[in-house]
Design a protein around this motif. Sequence first.
Motif, PDB file in Angstrom:
ATOM      1  N   ALA A   1       0.808  -1.221   0.000  1.00  0.00           N
ATOM      2  CA  ALA A   1       0.000   0.000   0.000  1.00  0.00           C
ATOM      3  C   ALA A   1       0.842   1.272   0.000  1.00  0.00           C
ATOM      4  O   ALA A   1       0.282   2.377   0.040  1.00  0.00           O
ATOM      5  N   LEU A   2       2.149   1.151  -0.070  1.00  0.00           N
ATOM      6  CA  LEU A   2       3.030   2.312   0.038  1.00  0.00           C
ATOM      7  C   LEU A   2       3.314   2.909  -1.336  1.00  0.00           C
ATOM      8  O   LEU A   2       3.752   2.202  -2.246  1.00  0.00           O
ATOM      9  N   PRO A   3       3.101   4.226  -1.517  1.00  0.00           N
ATOM     10  CA  PRO A   3       3.499   4.864  -2.777  1.00  0.00           C
ATOM     11  C   PRO A   3       4.998   4.710  -3.018  1.00  0.00           C
ATOM     12  O   PRO A   3       5.813   4.991  -2.135  1.00  0.00           O
ATOM     13  N   GLN A   4       5.351   4.256  -4.214  1.00  0.00           N
ATOM     14  CA  GLN A   4       6.750   3.984  -4.535  1.00  0.00           C
ATOM     15  C   GLN A   4       7.076   4.429  -5.949  1.00  0.00           C
ATOM     16  O   GLN A   4       6.254   4.323  -6.847  1.00  0.00           O
ATOM     17  N   ILE A   5       8.318   4.892  -6.126  1.00  0.00           N
ATOM     18  CA  ILE A   5       8.877   5.143  -7.444  1.00  0.00           C
ATOM     19  C   ILE A   5      10.248   4.469  -7.490  1.00  0.00           C
ATOM     20  O   ILE A   5      11.102   4.733  -6.635  1.00  0.00           O
ATOM     21  N   HIS A   6      10.437   3.596  -8.449  1.00  0.00           N
ATOM     22  CA  HIS A   6      11.711   2.898  -8.616  1.00  0.00           C
ATOM     23  C   HIS A   6      12.289   3.268  -9.977  1.00  0.00           C
ATOM     24  O   HIS A   6      11.627   3.098 -11.004  1.00  0.00           O
ATOM     25  N   ILE A   7      13.517   3.788  -9.972  1.00  0.00           N
ATOM     26  CA  ILE A   7      14.132   4.345 -11.171  1.00  0.00           C
ATOM     27  C   ILE A   7      15.338   3.489 -11.554  1.00  0.00           C
ATOM     28  O   ILE A   7      16.183   3.173 -10.706  1.00  0.00           O
TER      29      ILE A   7
END
Length: 285
Positions: free
Chosen positions: A214-220
């Motif tokens: 449920a955690l907002p994440q951005i993986h680059i």
Amino acid sequence: MARLGMGLCLLLAACAIQGRQQHGPDLAAAGGWQWRTIPAGPFELAAATRPARVSVADTAPLVIYIEGDGFAYRSATQPAQDPTPVDPVALRLALAHPGDGPAAWLARPCQYTAVRRPCDPAYWTDARWAPEVVDSTGMALDQLKRDAGAGRLVLVGYSGGGALAALLAERRDDVVALVTVAANLDLDSWVRAHDLAPLTRSLNPAAAAAALAALPQIHISGGRDTTVGRDILRAFTDRLPPSAPVRVLDIPDQDHGGGWATIWPELSRRAEFKSLPGWLPPSGG
């Protein structure tokens, strides 16, 4: 002559370490950040904080950048004497953090402090993600959060610091967003991809990835990154449910190390970041 040569080598090695140790504080000072050392369990962790530029609400999250593995090995099999980075990429990202909200940076165990306080090389090799490392880093996060008067955290990790950020996010209830850059988030896949010795003393973020559903994440990731390929990131994200608020950004021309800080001011203002709590002030920074 042999003794003279050996002495010269030792002197040059000591100078190289001293230069790396000073590079971080110099960068922080040039950016107007405050450098400090935080006692955290068995470690002392170097940290830097950005003085508040504007008055922010008490509910604004503190954004903390976590450094990469640094200079872990002198060769393929020989650990470095000191793991302080040659180029602290995460610190450079922190110094370029957008907006005016509270921000901080945290080194990994034994970086910038190993000369003053000897460390076991296991903590920048096999045990770099050991439970005691996660616990000690968590203590430092608590201290930074108290000092900033913040109640919530956004964690940003570069490379191995991204793996550590994920491990922390899985275990804490005050992390409201996670951002990783070129991070080896599935250590088992990473070890297999590079035929490395098993990291038997380390925790694998992928093993508890469901805790981040449920955690907002951005993986680059970088399209030219041969250190942490897309398959390793995919092995982590595949463990998350389809409904997870996760965005994956691929930067085609980017490799593992160089250039992230150069593109960070623009990259960190992309539309994908607008969904992260407290990343930018309402004005857009």
